[in-house]
Write a protein that holds these residues in place. Structure first.
Motif, short mmCIF file in Angstrom:
data_model
loop_
_atom_site.label_atom_id
_atom_site.label_comp_id
_atom_site.label_asym_id
_atom_site.label_seq_id
_atom_site.Cartn_x
_atom_site.Cartn_y
_atom_site.Cartn_z
N GLN A 97 0.83 -1.20 0.00
CA GLN A 97 0.00 0.00 0.00
C GLN A 97 0.86 1.26 0.00
O GLN A 97 0.56 2.23 -0.66
CB GLN A 97 -0.89 -0.01 1.24
CG GLN A 97 -1.83 1.18 1.32
CD GLN A 97 -2.77 1.07 2.51
OE1 GLN A 97 -2.55 0.31 3.43
NE2 GLN A 97 -3.83 1.84 2.47
N ASP A 178 -2.29 -4.45 -2.64
CA ASP A 178 -2.90 -3.69 -1.55
C ASP A 178 -3.29 -2.31 -2.06
O ASP A 178 -2.42 -1.45 -2.26
CB ASP A 178 -1.91 -3.58 -0.38
CG ASP A 178 -2.58 -3.13 0.90
OD1 ASP A 178 -3.79 -2.81 0.87
OD2 ASP A 178 -1.90 -3.09 1.94
N GLU A 179 -4.55 -2.11 -2.30
CA GLU A 179 -5.08 -0.84 -2.83
C GLU A 179 -4.30 -0.31 -4.02
O GLU A 179 -3.82 0.82 -4.00
CB GLU A 179 -5.13 0.20 -1.71
CG GLU A 179 -5.97 -0.25 -0.55
CD GLU A 179 -6.34 0.92 0.35
OE1 GLU A 179 -6.52 2.03 -0.17
OE2 GLU A 179 -6.46 0.71 1.57
#
Ligand code: ATP
Ligand code: ATP
Ligand code: MG
Ligand code: MG
Lengths: 517, 334, 286, 334
Positions: A97, A178-179
């Motif tokens: 992220q 992640d995102e």
């Protein structure tokens, strides 16, 4: 065992299986029993509020964080990675992220950092590397950057894409994202989805974290919801609905959100106006001109790299502007540094909270009061009680999820970090607030809270200038949207005329004009 | 739904622009060097005489060799304060071997080189291993090594100077090829090798990577430990080589040589534009930095300044050199 | 033009002793007026390279004579040989080149200078006389590895042997006042029965005397070396028993005179041309 | 950003949990100190005698005062290599004033203090201003200042020692209160003031902030320049005070004092747990760090080690001290 586990359907032949993973950081419970199984060739959505434990779970999977208890099996064998290296050796690949790039190395080197192509002597095959990097970037639609540039030169969205490209370089059994779309526009997002589809067909399992439920429905085969570090539910995508997932995430029905039913709170006074305002990076002599009114929420839309961030930075005098006039309440104001800008009542929520927004290894309270130290001190002495009180008050307003005002900002989840940045500026009580991607990485619930907050602030007379890459966000929030392209304002739409088509048309117009000659 | 993007095609012209910029970045400190040389050429008599130039080159040599190793260490974000003491330690170890009776010159010199370089490598390894394994700042570890190596050098020699090296070894130290000192050519070769390793090999790129963002390199599955140890060991090896050159030039090995050499080496690296926080810089810059320091020391003597003024002016010029570099950077950035 | 050029190679000028020496030489050059003086020093005491560079520079410039106070008695042998081979007259003063090293290099070079060891022995003997046989003493040494430090330590040891003193401890304070102060006060803790201190230079003697003041031990006697001006008050007050003057300001000019004589066709110097040393005690400053 | 168990501890907060942690963090190096003291108490005779303790405290004083100033500089991510030279420069300036004839002792001492502190402040200001204004690494700027201040000290005194200060000033330097040296009490008071400033004031908070993330502090509307200059100026002021203490203790001022003192001061700061990259640490740690260095220097002599072994062991203990600290950190984190 957790009753929620009843909702978890079993997968016939899971590739990756997590059983009751737990992890606490001092007093904070980050994971309180996560159970999850991922089939080969499955795209598995992982969703949850900010701080639900998604990133921590991923860190467990890739060997950065050791779980306190629980078991993981990969392809039937026990799996307990000690280092990222172990994880990679077993075929797990992660896009984190938070960014993990090497700013002074080239884009190509960043992409190949895991395995730089080399000859027998260990010499980097640079031409080979550059060509392959080019191909890799083309594949994800990143055509306008040179692979020899240092990453330092790239904007935040491009950096994200470089990270994705890097993760795609190595063959993996499990790819964890992640995102990845938090900073992407739909074009890149779609490319990414196409690539994910392709991987899925080749039998790679993908764990996909996102706060955008529409993406989850579009892409995923199954979805798991985490709440407070526990698996709440894990469903086949066809068997659930957005509402149901949201309810699972927040534990209740989210109030039917945010439509901007009340009219604009914009008033007639102009608090900020730019006349031929030009900053160092701007290619246009005549710069940029527009007015911002008291109580107005003015959005700026535009493609990635259209110069929105730079405009905000110039208004805030983070970089000294080149020419033109900036008028504050109708009077020309010569802002030469952020200090001047803040004195003139301007606040700035930056898009990169790690580099510019937060001091991660300092307490949350210290971060919140960083721009308003005068309010929590007397004669230069800090009043720690006042500081904590202010933090707690703003924390409550923003529904911040945190261990306490004395905990380091680094202990917060991404979305909560974003709230701390907001809190820092709200503590300052500015009259104009510049927001650059204010909800990047913020979960659905928190997003609604932030929207409501922004609107409340506008009603109180605060003028807001909002840059966002999410059109729906701008369209729900703003009284007016300006569209930027190639460092110019190419159009401005009042609320009544909002439509995605119009905005996109403007955005492309500028592009075409630019590339036309 | 998000905005779509119509991407322009890649600009192939960007690459030459980048290497031009890179050149300019090194040239930046080059400008300071040229200014210095011009100044001394105009104000003093013998500055550009062939003899003086070869003097300067000789005088630069040891600092340059040390600075090459220092570049590796600084690139990964470390620092090595122990090179001066290690120089003494390597020299006395090498010197002891060199004076073993009944060895042929060839044997003596090869064994001594092995011993000096091995000692340096060992100390460097320890520096690297301790700081990497324990996660300690290399500043403090090498500060410890500064005392350890000096103490060891004094202890093994009982503070006595070692001398009487083979005459041909000593002659080698002042040999010239077309007026260029051979020892300087060795240093230059080392610069070339270091440049190649740093900019062309995977190993080198990862060193830069560690200096940029250690965590990212670790997450990419590389062992930080290996690379950190390697950087410090390389610095140690270069100290060993410098010790051999020192002995060839001065024909002694004393346990008290090299005091403060670390600061000169670090200065050469930083003046040469390598960032103290790591990840950015080049060994070519280090070469230029070492030249600046050497030219300054030589020129100011010829200029006839008193020793005290000379020291004062040296300080001023060091600062001016980096200011000029910065100024150029600002200009070219605009 | 065509005045002979003398290259004077000194040690670090950053102390009284060499500063006086240089000033003596400069005054001398002005007074004689028949030669040109070029002087260089070094950054610090262990900076052998800059002396080597200096000698090389002088050879390059083709000076007529090199007058050198070598920083290291062995390192300078080879370059000075080179200078002599280039036809330059070389005079070695202050610290003698190492005999063995000279022999090995086939260098025959006279030395004009004081006897550091003898001087230290003089100082040590005056302490021995004050304490009597069996007196307990410590030595504060100069920089380990420095030739004059080694010579002075030997001289102190000679005096200790001759006077049958009892040496309790011997440590370096690197010529420095502050370090001498710290090191000695700790030595005093370890050996409260110390009766006398031999310091290898006056700067360290000052540090020692300050430590004695602080500890309230005026009974302990101190001798130093160099006779710098800062110890004059201490001599007067009797806090410093004795120090040694090597007449540094004349030493360089003497050596230059000798070098010019050779340049002018005089006979080659031989052996050790000793220069004056003198024990300075309270009586001398009154 | 990677979070793991070794997350840095907060330092600038009053939350009880955190100050407990803070205590532990300082206690870490405290453990090393206690071990050292125990060792020397058991193995040597006079180590814990009142006389020796006051010796140690006196011996620590100057390094401690310098290290306090160094803490400010290192906290903002800088470094000051010039303190040793500045000490000499301040001392000779102060000493010259102190020896002006026909001044009362009070006048002489106040004017001299003003002169020494003013000189230090000026040099420090220059260090800070040049590095902040030009954006240069303070390492190289203060390396320049190291040469400038030393050259200036030599130049103004013509390399001569200044002596014969007023006897009462001199007496003050060795005065004791209940066996504790007054100069040490002054240093302790300075530690207290520095602790207060760093942990209780807005100014201190911002220094920590700058050390952690300059850009964030700048964008929060603070002038980096001001704070950076302030940190270096404070370091300079403390050098001035240290110079006065030096003169009171040793009754001389010489342009060649203080060589290498910067490394000792930096060592005290780092051993005390302050991060070299800035933003983390405390002046209490610095106090403990200075104590470790002082105890070691004293204890090893009492222990009867030879000079050379002493130097060697000093190096080893410096490294061990930080390893112990690290080890405790790992243990308490787990
Ligand atoms: N190193 C750490 N020390 C203390 N607490 C931590 C640490 N890392 C994470 N946490 C806590 O663990 C919880 C889960 O964090 P995590 O980053 O996994 O959330 P997330 O689901 O990824 O949220 P977001 O959507 O905001 O990224 C949070 O409460 C966070 O504050
Ligand atoms: N130092 C730099 N060197 C070269 N190009 C740069 C540099 N900084 C920014 N750019 C480029 O300038 C353009 C404008 O960047 P800016 O960050 O203002 O865009 P934006 O509209 O805010 O987009 P984003 O969605 O990425 O925030 C981008 O193409 C970016 O890559
Ligand atoms: Mg997360
Ligand atoms: Mg942007």
């Amino acid at each position: 065992m957790n009753t929620n586990l009843a909702h978890v359907d079993s997968v016939a032949q899971p590739l990756l299986e997590l059983h009751d993973i737990r992890k606490r950081f001092g007093g904070t419970v980050a994971l309180a029993g996560v159970t999850l199984s991922v089939a080969p060739g499955e795209v598995h959505g992982l969703i949850g509020e900010n701080g639900a434990g998604k990133s921590t779970l991923i860190k467990v999977l890739c060997g950065i964080v050791k779980p306190d208890s629980g078991a993981i099996t990969l392809a039937g064998e026990a799996y307990a990675p000690h280092t990222p290296r172990d994880a990679k050796a077993r075929g797990l690949q992660v896009v984190h992220q938070e960014f993990n790039l090497l700013p002074f190395l080239s884009v190509a080197e960043n992409i190949f950092i895991e395995h730089l192509p080399r000859n027998a002597l260990g010499v980097v095959k640079r031409r080979d590397m550059n060509t392959r990097a080019r191909t890799a970037l083309d594949a994800i639609g990143l055509k306008d950057i040179d692979v020899r540039w240092p990453v330092e030169r790239l904007g935040i969205a491009h950096r994200q894409l470089v990270e994705v490209a890097r993760a795609l370089m190595t063959e993996s059994r499990v790819l964890i994202l992640d995102e990845p779309t938090a900073t992407l526009t739909s074009r890149e997002t779609e490319r990414l989805f196409a690539i994910i589809d392709d991987l899925r067909r080749r039998g790679v399992s993908i764990i996909f974290v996102s706060h955008h439920l529409d993406e989850v429905f579009k892409l995923c085969d199954r979805v798991t919801v985490l709440r407070n570090g526990e698996t709440v539910t894990s469903r086949r995508i066809g068997e659930t609905t957005q509402d149901e997932l949201v309810r699972a995430m927040v534990g209740q029905q989210l109030q039917k959100e945010m439509t901007h039913s009340i009219g604009s709170s914009a008033r007639s006074e102009t608090v900020l106006s730019l006349v031929n305002f030009r900053h160092a990076q701007s290619p246009h002599e005549d710069g940029i001109s527009f007015d911002l009114h008291k109580g107005e929420i003015l959005g700026i839309a535009g493609l990635v790299g259209s110069g929105r961030t730079e405009l905000l930075r110039a208004i805030f005098a983070a970089e000294p502007p080149l020419s033109g006039t900036l008028m504050r309440d109708g009077k020309p104001a010569a802002l030469r540094s952020p200090r001047d800008a803040i004195r003139a009542g301007i606040g700035f929520v930056t898009e990169d909270r790690k580099e510019e927004g937060l001091i991660l290894s300092m307490p949350i309270a210290a971060n919140v009061t960083m721009a308003s130290l005068a309010d929590v001190s007397r004669a230069g002495l800090l009043d720690q009680r006042a500081e904590n009180a202010l933090t707690e008050k703003l924390g409550a307003d923003l529904k911040l999820k945190y261990g306490g005002p004395g905990k380091n900002a680094a202990t917060l989840s991404g979305g909560n970090q974003q709230k701390v940045v907001l809190a820092k500026w709200l503590a300052r009580k500015p009259e104009i607030l510049l927001l650059d991607e204010p909800t990047r990485g913020v979960d659905v619930g928190a997003k609604a809270e932030i929207y409501a907050l922004i609107r409340r602030l506008a009603e109180r007379g605060l003028a807001l200038l909002v840059v966002s890459s999410e059109l729906p966000e701008l369209m729900t929030l703003c009284d007016r949207i300006m569209v930027m392209s190639q460092h110019r304002i190419v159009g401005s739409l009042p609320r009544a005329e909002f439509s995605e088509e119009k905005i996109l048309t403007y955005a492309y117009q500028g592009e075409k004009r630019q590339t036309g000659h | 739904m998000q905005l779509d993007e119509n991407l322009p095609t890649a600009t192939a012209t960007a690459a030459p622009a980048v290497s031009m910029k890179l050149l300019l970045r090194d040239a930046g400190i080059g400008i300071a060097l040229v200014l210095l040389i011009l100044f001394f050429a105009l104000t003093t008599d013998h500055f550009l005489s062939p003899n003086n130039i070869s003097n300067i080159l000789t005088q630069i040599t040891i600092n340059l060799i040390l600075a090459i190793g220092m570049t590796f260490v600084i690139l990964i974000g470390g620092i090595d304060l122990s090179v001066g003491s290690m120089l003494a330690f390597c020299a006395v170890v090498g010197g002891s071997v060199l004076t073993i009776p009944d060895l042929s010159v060839f044997q003596a010199v090869s064994l001594a080189t092995l011993a000096a370089v091995g000692t340096g490598a060992l100390c460097g390894f320890l520096n690297g291993w301790i700081s990497a394994f324990w996660g300690l700042p290399s500043f403090i570890v090498t500060l410890g090594m500064l005392n350890i190596a000096r103490g060891a050098a004094l202890q093994v020699t009982d503070a006595r100077t070692i001398y009487s090296f083979p005459p041909s070894f000593n002659a080698f130290g002042s040999q010239m090829i077309y007026g260029v000192p051979v020892v300087f050519l060795i240093a230059l070769a080392l610069v070339a090798i270091a440049w190649f390793v740093l900019s062309k090999t995977v190993f080198g790129r990862l060193l830069y990577g560690i200096g940029n963002n250690e965590e990212a390199v670790r997450l990419a599955g590389h062992s930080l430990m290996t690379y950190k140890i390697a950087a410090f060991t390389i610095a140690g090896v270069l100290v060993g080589i410098a010790a051999m050159v020192y002995m060839a030039r001065l024909n002694i090995a004393s346990p008290i040589i090299g005091i403060g050499f670390e600061l000169n080496a670090i200065a050469a690296v930083i003046i040469g534009g390598t960032s103290l926080s790591g990840g950015r810089g080049s060994v070519i810059g280090t070469l230029l930095g070492a030249c600046i320091i050497g030219v300054l020391a030589n020129g100011l003597i010829l200029f006839g300044l008193s020793d005290f003024m000379r020291q004062l002016i040296t300080g001023v010029v060091i600062i001016l050199a980096v200011i000029i570099d910065k100024y150029r950077e600002r200009i070219t950035a605009a | 033009a065509d005045k002979p050029v003398v290259g004077l190679v000194m040690k670090s000028l950053a102390n009284d002793f060499f500063k006086n020496m240089l000033e003596g030489a400069e005054a001398h050059a002005k007074k004689r007026g028949d030669y040109e003086l070029k002087a260089i020093g070094m950054q610090n005491e262990t900076d052998f390279e800059s002396q080597l560079n200096g000698v090389e520079n002088f050879i390059t410039q083709g000076v007529d004579a090199i007058v050198i106070a070598p920083a290291d008695s062995r390192a300078m042998v080879a370059p000075l040989k080179k200078a002599i081979d280039a036809g330059i007259t070389v005079v070695n003063f202050d610290v003698s080149l190492d005999e063995q090293a000279k022999k090995d290099a086939g260098l025959d070079l006279a030395f004009v200078g004081p006897d550091n060891r003898g001087g230290a022995k003089l100082a040590g003997e005056s302490l021995a006389k004050a304490l009597g046989e069996g007196g307990k003493v410590v030595i504060i040494e100069g920089n380990p590895g420095a030739d004059n430090a080694a010579q002075r330590k030997l001289g102190f040891e000679d005096a200790i042997a001759a006077g049958k003193l009892n040496l309790l401890d011997s440590r370096t304070a690197h010529w420095e006042t502050e370090e001498a102060n710290s090191v000695f006060s700790t030595m005093l803790t370890a050996h409260p029965d110390i009766q006398g201190v031999m310091a290898a230079n006056d700067s360290m003697a000052i540090g020692v005397i300050k430590a004695l003041d602080a500890a309230g031990r005026p009974d302990i006697k101190v001798v130093g070396f160099d006779n710098v001006s800062a110890v004059q008050p201490l001599l007067k007050e009797g806090k410093l028993l004795a120090t040694v003057d090597q007449f540094g300001s004349q030493m360089a000019s003497d050596a230059i005179d000798k070098a010019l004589a050779v340049v002018g066709g005089g006979p080659k110097l031989e052996g050790w041309v000793k220069t004056d040393i003198k024990l300075v005690t309270t009586d001398d400053v009154k």
